[in-house]
Write a protein that holds these residues in place. Sequence first.
Motif, PDB file in Angstrom:
ATOM      1  N   PHE A 187       0.855  -1.189   0.000  1.00  0.00           N
ATOM      2  CA  PHE A 187       0.000   0.000   0.000  1.00  0.00           C
ATOM      3  C   PHE A 187       0.889   1.237   0.000  1.00  0.00           C
ATOM      4  CE2 PHE A 187      -3.232  -2.807   1.998  1.00  0.00           C
ATOM      5  CZ  PHE A 187      -4.292  -2.524   1.143  1.00  0.00           C
ATOM      6  N   ILE A 188       0.548   2.206  -0.811  1.00  0.00           N
ATOM      7  CA  ILE A 188       1.213   3.501  -0.727  1.00  0.00           C
ATOM      8  C   ILE A 188       0.153   4.479  -0.232  1.00  0.00           C
ATOM      9  CG2 ILE A 188       2.330   5.368  -2.022  1.00  0.00           C
ATOM     10  CD1 ILE A 188       3.501   3.172  -3.843  1.00  0.00           C
ATOM     11  N   VAL A 189       0.418   5.053   0.923  1.00  0.00           N
ATOM     12  CA  VAL A 189      -0.612   5.882   1.554  1.00  0.00           C
ATOM     13  C   VAL A 189      -0.094   7.290   1.801  1.00  0.00           C
ATOM     14  CG1 VAL A 189      -1.707   3.899   2.659  1.00  0.00           C
ATOM     15  CG2 VAL A 189       0.092   5.133   3.865  1.00  0.00           C
TER      16      VAL A 189
ATOM     17  N   SER B   5       7.676   6.583   6.087  1.00  0.00           N
ATOM     18  CA  SER B   5       7.746   5.282   6.754  1.00  0.00           C
ATOM     19  C   SER B   5       7.506   4.179   5.746  1.00  0.00           C
ATOM     20  CB  SER B   5       6.714   5.193   7.885  1.00  0.00           C
ATOM     21  OG  SER B   5       5.423   5.139   7.347  1.00  0.00           O
ATOM     22  N   ASP B   6       8.040   3.009   6.054  1.00  0.00           N
ATOM     23  CA  ASP B   6       7.893   1.853   5.172  1.00  0.00           C
ATOM     24  C   ASP B   6       7.878   0.626   6.073  1.00  0.00           C
ATOM     25  OD1 ASP B   6       8.073  -0.182   3.356  1.00  0.00           O
ATOM     26  OD2 ASP B   6       9.697   0.686   2.178  1.00  0.00           O
ATOM     27  N   ASP B   7       6.659   0.143   6.403  1.00  0.00           N
ATOM     28  CA  ASP B   7       6.526  -0.928   7.396  1.00  0.00           C
ATOM     29  C   ASP B   7       5.868  -2.170   6.810  1.00  0.00           C
ATOM     30  OD1 ASP B   7       7.426   0.849   9.383  1.00  0.00           O
ATOM     31  OD2 ASP B   7       5.386   1.654   9.613  1.00  0.00           O
ATOM     32  N   GLU B   8       6.477  -3.323   7.103  1.00  0.00           N
ATOM     33  CA  GLU B   8       5.805  -4.593   6.814  1.00  0.00           C
ATOM     34  C   GLU B   8       4.635  -4.681   7.792  1.00  0.00           C
ATOM     35  OE1 GLU B   8       6.502  -6.801   4.494  1.00  0.00           O
ATOM     36  OE2 GLU B   8       8.207  -5.604   3.785  1.00  0.00           O
ATOM     37  N   ASN B   9       3.500  -5.184   7.357  1.00  0.00           N
ATOM     38  CA  ASN B   9       2.295  -5.296   8.190  1.00  0.00           C
ATOM     39  C   ASN B   9       2.007  -3.973   8.898  1.00  0.00           C
ATOM     40  OD1 ASN B   9       2.163  -8.068   7.544  1.00  0.00           O
ATOM     41  ND2 ASN B   9       3.665  -8.492   9.144  1.00  0.00           N
TER      42      ASN B   9
ATOM     43  N   LYS C 235      -8.951   2.467   6.959  1.00  0.00           N
ATOM     44  CA  LYS C 235      -9.575   1.228   7.424  1.00  0.00           C
ATOM     45  C   LYS C 235      -9.149   0.052   6.533  1.00  0.00           C
ATOM     46  CE  LYS C 235     -13.998  -0.835   8.721  1.00  0.00           C
ATOM     47  NZ  LYS C 235     -13.538  -2.115   8.247  1.00  0.00           N
ATOM     48  N   LEU C 236      -9.173   0.336   5.262  1.00  0.00           N
ATOM     49  CA  LEU C 236      -8.785  -0.683   4.279  1.00  0.00           C
ATOM     50  C   LEU C 236      -7.348  -1.155   4.523  1.00  0.00           C
ATOM     51  CD1 LEU C 236      -9.728  -1.699   1.314  1.00  0.00           C
ATOM     52  CD2 LEU C 236      -8.207   0.096   0.532  1.00  0.00           C
ATOM     53  N   VAL C 237      -6.466  -0.194   4.717  1.00  0.00           N
ATOM     54  CA  VAL C 237      -5.040  -0.511   4.914  1.00  0.00           C
ATOM     55  C   VAL C 237      -4.843  -1.301   6.205  1.00  0.00           C
ATOM     56  CG1 VAL C 237      -2.754   0.513   5.249  1.00  0.00           C
ATOM     57  CG2 VAL C 237      -4.337   1.537   3.615  1.00  0.00           C
ATOM     58  N   ASN C 238      -5.491  -0.830   7.237  1.00  0.00           N
ATOM     59  CA  ASN C 238      -5.281  -1.476   8.540  1.00  0.00           C
ATOM     60  C   ASN C 238      -5.872  -2.886   8.602  1.00  0.00           C
ATOM     61  OD1 ASN C 238      -3.879   0.748   9.480  1.00  0.00           O
ATOM     62  ND2 ASN C 238      -5.756   1.799  10.100  1.00  0.00           N
ATOM     63  N   ASP C 239      -6.940  -3.114   7.831  1.00  0.00           N
ATOM     64  CA  ASP C 239      -7.558  -4.450   7.817  1.00  0.00           C
ATOM     65  C   ASP C 239      -6.695  -5.467   7.076  1.00  0.00           C
ATOM     66  OD1 ASP C 239      -9.673  -3.549   9.201  1.00  0.00           O
ATOM     67  OD2 ASP C 239     -11.107  -3.503   7.524  1.00  0.00           O
ATOM     68  N   MET C 240      -5.966  -5.008   6.105  1.00  0.00           N
ATOM     69  CA  MET C 240      -5.268  -5.937   5.201  1.00  0.00           C
ATOM     70  C   MET C 240      -3.940  -6.456   5.753  1.00  0.00           C
ATOM     71  SD  MET C 240      -7.017  -6.251   2.177  1.00  0.00           S
ATOM     72  CE  MET C 240      -5.891  -6.523   0.845  1.00  0.00           C
ATOM     73  N   LYS C 241      -3.318  -5.711   6.642  1.00  0.00           N
ATOM     74  CA  LYS C 241      -2.025  -6.130   7.247  1.00  0.00           C
ATOM     75  C   LYS C 241      -0.973  -6.445   6.173  1.00  0.00           C
ATOM     76  CE  LYS C 241      -3.638  -6.486  11.577  1.00  0.00           C
ATOM     77  NZ  LYS C 241      -3.972  -5.114  11.947  1.00  0.00           N
ATOM     78  N   LYS C 242      -0.714  -5.473   5.341  1.00  0.00           N
ATOM     79  CA  LYS C 242       0.297  -5.628   4.283  1.00  0.00           C
ATOM     80  C   LYS C 242       1.398  -4.587   4.496  1.00  0.00           C
ATOM     81  CE  LYS C 242      -2.161  -8.599   1.727  1.00  0.00           C
ATOM     82  NZ  LYS C 242      -1.743  -9.979   1.516  1.00  0.00           N
ATOM     83  N   ARG C 243       2.359  -4.598   3.589  1.00  0.00           N
ATOM     84  CA  ARG C 243       3.412  -3.579   3.646  1.00  0.00           C
ATOM     85  C   ARG C 243       2.799  -2.204   3.334  1.00  0.00           C
ATOM     86  NH1 ARG C 243       8.534  -3.225  -0.540  1.00  0.00           N
ATOM     87  NH2 ARG C 243       9.325  -1.214   0.182  1.00  0.00           N
TER      88      ARG C 243
END
Lengths: 247, 296
Positions: free
Chosen positions: A51-53, A236-240, A217-225
Amino acid sequence: MAETKRKRRETEANNISDYAIYLENVCKTFSDGVPALSDINLKVKHGEFVFIVGVSGAGKSTLIKLLLRELKADSGTIYVNGFNLMNIKHGRIPKFRRTLGVVFQDFRLLKDRNVYENVAFAQRVAQKSEREIRRNVPGILSLVGLAGKYKAKPKQLAGGEQQRVALARALVNQPKLLLADEPTGNLDLFNTAEIMRLLETVNENGTTVVVVTHNDKLVNDMKKRVVTIKQGMIVSDDENGGYFDED
Amino acid sequence: MKIRTFFYTIEQGVIGVLRNKWFTVATVATISACLFVFGIFSTIAVNVAYIVKNAEQNVSVTVFFDEGISDERIEEIGELIGRRSEVGRYELITAEEAWEDFSEVLGEYADSFTENPLENCANYQIYLNDVTKQSQLVSYLDGVEGIRKINKSDFTADTLTGINMVLVYVFIGIILILFAVSIFLINNTVTMGISVRKEEITIMKYVGATDFFVRAPFVFEAMIIGLIGAAIPMWLLYYLYGIATNLINEKFAFLSFLTFLPAWDIFVYLIPFSLCIGVGIGFVGSFFTVHKHLRV
């Protein structure tokens, strides 16, 4: 000395081929002098889901445009699917884009063509034969759940369905990388979940997926990078990782 | 280009013509209107030029010989006249022929003459290729031995020359203006029609279409529209020309001196020229307009 240089180039080339996206010290300033992206370093390996947010105006769309080679960076290194986008000739851009799938927030379907023709168009562009098109298009429409609506025009479809057509078009050429720019921005919760489920399926089948969004919400539900951009820089660049929409 | 792409281009071009009905109608109407006006003016111009040319060819110079000139010398003079480039045709009217013609005019009064009163009136009637060169010919003939008198009409020649020159400049000017206006209007319509489809072009580019793949159907579509837009006014003009010339010849007897060119003599050039303009403008207009939107 020359041997060392050659080895370094080979190592670098090997490194780049490991990545679907390879950005190093990328900068982009608009013609009015406003900096859009500063010193961006981003590496996405084949098969990743990222995800790029960031808030509106953070530089997410500019980044997507650089990855599509709609814009050219002022400096830095950009490789996408092995194509050097800093040096690519205009005539080679179509070939490069055929290795990508792109999905936009506003679907961008050809309004005067039906579902089948919209998806088939991507195959025609890639010089596929009619036989291949007749075989591939129904298959991909089944995957996105629109096999029964292949004759419908975009305006006869709901937003979620239109986005699924766009997704089918993006996937029909079996791209190595799928770029999705706010793919759920115009969709309700149900359709958002449906599109994300499809993107996950696509990723599980081996396609690298990059989703640009500011839907926390979408990003937090998916638990991706999760890669966060703020004022044109990656902060920032975080796994999960997670994300809190500041808008 | 692959055969598949060729047929795709043809198919999409034809579909585009049918799909974008308003663009098609607007562009065909613009092209038709422009080429119709252009065609009317060209037709009139060609006919006026033809009528003036006909009038010019009826202007003759008459050459009379010295008294007692031999038949051989008359023949030599004829050969000298025939060699001149400004001469279209010439004919010898003998004294007998001149009297025969004149006695028809005199009727019974001619019988009172026992001898030919036009004994010394044998002459050459010379018709020119180009009436503007009448004075050039006359000054040459002045120096030829055996010629007594030269009859010419400076007024007729000068008037026709003047009309000819004015017509040439006026028609060239008007046709050029009409042509430029037509190209401007047609190009604008094609440009507008394609500009509203910018998004379609952008989408095609995003999915990896080459410039050629995007452009070819648009260009072909515009060429079809150009062809239709040019064919309609030509068909209409061809049809109307026949009606108009017949009407003038039948209903307006006082205009019987006007001789019109046969329709085919005009349209054999005008039709291919107009079709080329229609197709050409479609091609050029769409080519450059699409090009503007290809940098995606």
